[in-house]
Write a protein that holds these residues in place. Structure first.
Motif, PDB file in Angstrom:
ATOM      1  N   VAL A   1      60.563  81.510  20.238  1.00  0.00           N
ATOM      2  CA  VAL A   1      60.242  80.157  19.790  1.00  0.00           C
ATOM      3  C   VAL A   1      58.808  79.821  20.175  1.00  0.00           C
ATOM      4  N   ASP A   2      58.035  79.380  19.198  1.00  0.00           N
ATOM      5  CA  ASP A   2      56.672  78.949  19.458  1.00  0.00           C
ATOM      6  C   ASP A   2      56.518  77.513  18.957  1.00  0.00           C
ATOM      7  N   ALA A   3      56.196  76.624  19.867  1.00  0.00           N
ATOM      8  CA  ALA A   3      56.139  75.202  19.522  1.00  0.00           C
ATOM      9  C   ALA A   3      55.049  74.893  18.516  1.00  0.00           C
ATOM     10  N   VAL A   4      53.973  75.668  18.515  1.00  0.00           N
ATOM     11  CA  VAL A   4      52.830  75.364  17.645  1.00  0.00           C
ATOM     12  C   VAL A   4      53.054  75.910  16.245  1.00  0.00           C
ATOM     13  N   SER A   5      53.264  77.232  16.135  1.00  0.00           N
ATOM     14  CA  SER A   5      53.380  77.860  14.814  1.00  0.00           C
ATOM     15  C   SER A   5      54.814  77.932  14.316  1.00  0.00           C
ATOM     16  N   GLY A   6      55.768  77.957  15.237  1.00  0.00           N
ATOM     17  CA  GLY A   6      57.166  78.097  14.847  1.00  0.00           C
ATOM     18  C   GLY A   6      57.536  79.493  14.396  1.00  0.00           C
ATOM     19  N   LYS A   7      56.630  80.462  14.574  1.00  0.00           N
ATOM     20  CA  LYS A   7      56.881  81.823  14.093  1.00  0.00           C
ATOM     21  C   LYS A   7      57.551  82.658  15.174  1.00  0.00           C
ATOM     22  N   SER A   8      58.735  83.148  14.865  1.00  0.00           N
ATOM     23  CA  SER A   8      59.523  83.909  15.835  1.00  0.00           C
ATOM     24  C   SER A   8      59.240  85.400  15.714  1.00  0.00           C
ATOM     25  N   ILE A   9      59.250  86.080  16.856  1.00  0.00           N
ATOM     26  CA  ILE A   9      59.048  87.526  16.919  1.00  0.00           C
ATOM     27  C   ILE A   9      60.211  88.134  17.704  1.00  0.00           C
ATOM     28  N   ASN A  10      60.770  89.190  17.179  1.00  0.00           N
ATOM     29  CA  ASN A  10      61.924  89.827  17.809  1.00  0.00           C
ATOM     30  C   ASN A  10      61.476  90.832  18.862  1.00  0.00           C
ATOM     31  N   ALA A  11      62.090  90.749  20.022  1.00  0.00           N
ATOM     32  CA  ALA A  11      61.717  91.629  21.135  1.00  0.00           C
ATOM     33  C   ALA A  11      62.572  92.889  21.137  1.00  0.00           C
ATOM     34  N   ILE A  12      61.967  93.965  21.578  1.00  0.00           N
ATOM     35  CA  ILE A  12      62.681  95.203  21.885  1.00  0.00           C
ATOM     36  C   ILE A  12      62.597  95.362  23.395  1.00  0.00           C
ATOM     37  N   ARG A  13      63.750  95.405  24.057  1.00  0.00           N
ATOM     38  CA  ARG A  13      63.757  95.313  25.516  1.00  0.00           C
ATOM     39  C   ARG A  13      64.557  96.441  26.153  1.00  0.00           C
ATOM     40  N   THR A  14      64.258  96.670  27.429  1.00  0.00           N
ATOM     41  CA  THR A  14      64.995  97.637  28.238  1.00  0.00           C
ATOM     42  C   THR A  14      65.950  96.888  29.158  1.00  0.00           C
ATOM     43  N   PHE A  15      67.218  97.311  29.180  1.00  0.00           N
ATOM     44  CA  PHE A  15      68.227  96.703  30.044  1.00  0.00           C
ATOM     45  C   PHE A  15      68.813  97.771  30.957  1.00  0.00           C
ATOM     46  N   ASN A  16      68.926  97.432  32.217  1.00  0.00           N
ATOM     47  CA  ASN A  16      69.503  98.369  33.175  1.00  0.00           C
ATOM     48  C   ASN A  16      70.939  98.720  32.778  1.00  0.00           C
ATOM     49  N   GLY A  17      71.202 100.003  32.716  1.00  0.00           N
ATOM     50  CA  GLY A  17      72.532 100.465  32.386  1.00  0.00           C
ATOM     51  C   GLY A  17      72.840 100.506  30.905  1.00  0.00           C
ATOM     52  N   LEU A  18      71.993  99.882  30.089  1.00  0.00           N
ATOM     53  CA  LEU A  18      72.233  99.849  28.645  1.00  0.00           C
ATOM     54  C   LEU A  18      71.165 100.597  27.857  1.00  0.00           C
ATOM     55  N   GLY A  19      69.971 100.678  28.415  1.00  0.00           N
ATOM     56  CA  GLY A  19      68.884 101.357  27.729  1.00  0.00           C
ATOM     57  C   GLY A  19      68.043 100.402  26.904  1.00  0.00           C
ATOM     58  N   ILE A  20      67.457 100.918  25.845  1.00  0.00           N
ATOM     59  CA  ILE A  20      66.545 100.149  24.995  1.00  0.00           C
ATOM     60  C   ILE A  20      67.335  99.553  23.843  1.00  0.00           C
ATOM     61  N   LEU A  21      67.272  98.218  23.721  1.00  0.00           N
ATOM     62  CA  LEU A  21      68.038  97.509  22.697  1.00  0.00           C
ATOM     63  C   LEU A  21      67.127  96.625  21.862  1.00  0.00           C
ATOM     64  N   ILE A  22      67.499  96.437  20.590  1.00  0.00           N
ATOM     65  CA  ILE A  22      66.858  95.454  19.722  1.00  0.00           C
ATOM     66  C   ILE A  22      67.455  94.108  20.099  1.00  0.00           C
ATOM     67  N   TRP A  23      66.612  93.185  20.555  1.00  0.00           N
ATOM     68  CA  TRP A  23      67.135  91.962  21.164  1.00  0.00           C
ATOM     69  C   TRP A  23      66.599  90.739  20.422  1.00  0.00           C
ATOM     70  N   GLY A  24      66.920  90.658  19.145  1.00  0.00           N
ATOM     71  CA  GLY A  24      66.486  89.516  18.354  1.00  0.00           C
ATOM     72  C   GLY A  24      66.729  89.767  16.885  1.00  0.00           C
TER      73      GLY A  24
END
Length: 525
Positions: A382-405
């Protein structure tokens, strides 16, 4: 049966259809890749700037890859980036580096040799991809024969905005692609990249058949603190048109797509063996074995292949082995768009476009250049100015790399902020539109209207039962209207227009997104 055509006594047969026409769902996961390929020719015909539909990676190889020479020669390299080791006075603050014989070396590519489409297509198929379109806008350009600037985003002057926009415009004649992907867009300057992204969004808005997958410049080597500047630049350059047809993922992904056999001494120092020998066999730490192998490569006394010499150097020199390891790690950092297209295809095949391509992992991805925290991801979402959302790719302990958005760029829209909503509506719109074309030569009367309502209602009912529409009952999930007084006036009928209004609850039950399409029926000339 038309009684006026019966002219003689006899037995006449009239066959009646047992079932009315039905809506056949269109394909939902067909990406169109636009970029540079090793070549573009098949059976003596050029396929540069020609959209080619492929169904497998073997098809891609047949049209766009270099043929392998006969054995025992080494196979052709389809992608061969060149890297340099640049001596530094102190430990580099940015980019990858090595410490060799007391000297720090930055590992820097020749920007002119960096391309992404070939490996992105490989990632697409590794992650479950199927049908796809390839628009080759040209082959690889000449190397600059010098290293880029350490710590600066790679800009490849061989990648031209005009080439990519021309390739994009060729897709105006293709209704089938549902995703537009330019993996090499991040190799443009920030300004040119913005122009290309705006062109993609504008075309997607006009076509209403595809979404755009964007990568973000700087996502390959983000600064732990200043990475937000890359995000701001991206948001500033995507414009304001067609945001619900765009989706972006951050950061780049560290893959295993390229192996040790894909990088060898021909990729180092522009093929200059003297510079390589100076690093592998310095006066302070001589390595006669490595020097002997390099001498044999320069003046071959036997018919050893590049692969054999490369393997010999890996054994003879630990420094060479570490160099190849570091270069592979850098070359394997790729934009996520190709892999995301494969994930979307897998999710669509398993469930449907209404299922979010999130909370799932990639195949062939082993690392990320930056590990985002929950609070950092919140600023992407969430960006208050532009409102443009970007999806994160994150690392989670025990789960690995997940698409998180699973958000579109239109983060402030209540209707269009989620990717599954936009993709489901594209699917429903195109499926209903194509099915209604079967009635273009039918009389614009009540019988035709009822047939269209029945056909679309049956289709939407099946989607609702699969979980694609929200609601405890069909009436809460959708409604279809077509007829005089509800969707058409007498003037519409006189002018040969049939209007159909479809309401579907994609996000919440009984909260409808309204889809209206108008079909020109056959008229007397």
């Amino acid at each position: 049966m038309n009684l006026s055509t019966i002219q003689t006594p006899g037995v006449y047969i009239q066959e009646l259809n047992a079932f009315p026409n039905s809506v056949v769902g269109v394909a939902t996961a067909i990406p169109a890749f636009i970029g540079y390929t090793p070549q573009a020719a098949y059976e003596g015909k050029s396929y540069t700037n020609v959209p080619v539909k492929i169904t497998s990676f073997a098809d891609f190889q047949a049209f766009f890859c270099l043929p392998d020479p006969p054995a025992p020669a080494s196979p052709s390299k389809q992608y061969s980036p060149e890297y340099y080791l640049v001596a530094e006075k102190s430990q580099p603050l940015k980019g990858d580096y090595m410490l060799i014989a007391g000297t720090y070396y930055s590992i820097v590519p020749d920007p002119n040799t960096v391309y992404y489409l070939y490996n992105s297509v490989r990632l697409f198929y590794e992650n479950g991809g199927g049908d796809a379109y390839i628009v080759s806008v040209g082959s690889y350009g000449p190397p600059s024969q010098k290293a880029g600037t350490p710590g600066i985003p790679v800009v490849n002057p061989n990648v031209q905005l005009n080439d990519l926009t021309k390739g994009l415009s060729l897709l105006l004649n293709e209704q089938e692609p549902t995703m537009y992907i330019c993996p090499e867009a991040t190799l443009l300057s920030v300004e040119d990249n913005g122009t290309l992204m705006q062109s993609m969004l504008l075309q997607a808005t006009q076509m209403q058949t595809a979404m755009c997958l964007f990568d973000i410049i700087g996502g390959d080597a983000p600064d732990p603190i200043l990475y937000t500047e890359d995000i701001s630049n991206f948001r500033m350059n995507t414009g304001s048109v067609g945001l619900n047809y765009g989706m972006a993922y951050y950061p780049f992904i560290g893959t295993t797509i390229m192996q040790t056999s894909d990088i060898d001494y021909t990729n180092l120092f522009g093929g200059d063996l003297k510079q390589l020998e100076a690093v592998l066999n310095p006066p302070s730490a001589p390595n006669p074995a490595a020097a002997s192998i390099i001498a044999n490569i320069q003046s071959p006394s036997s018919t050893l292949t590049v692969t054999q010499n490369h393997n010999a150097l890996l054994i003879a020199s630990q420094t060479y082995s570490l160099m190849i390891k570091h270069i592979l790690a850098d070359a394997n950092i790729l934009p996520p768009s190709g892999a995301m297209a494969g994930v979307i295809t897998t999710v669509d095949n398993a469930v449907g476009p209404w299922e979010a391509p999130a909370n799932t992992s990639f195949v062939g991805v082993s690392s990320l250049p930056i590990s985002l925290s929950e609070s950092q991801q919140a600023n992407l979402n969430v960006d208050a100015v532009s409102g443009k959302s970007i999806n994160a790719i994150r690392t989670f302990n025990g789960l690995g790399i997940l698409i998180w958005g699973s958000r579109t760029l239109d983060g402030n829209s209540q209707d269009w902020r989620y990717i599954p909503v936009r993709r489901t509506m594209i699917f429903l719109e195109q499926s209903c539109k194509l099915a209604a074309q079967a009635y273009v030569f039918q009389p614009n009367d009540k019988n035709t209207w009822e047939a269209v309502i029945s056909m679309i209602s049956s289709f939407l009912s099946s989607i609702w039962k699969q979980g694609g529409l929200q609601g405890a009952s069909a009436s809460e999930a959708f409604s279809v209207a077509c007829g005089l007084g509800s969707t058409m006036t007498a003037d519409d009928i006189l002018n040969g227009f049939m209007n159909v209004t479809v309401k579907v609850a994609v996000v919440h039950p009984a909260e409808f997104i309204v889809l209206t399409f108008q079909q020109q029926m056959a008229t007397s000339s």
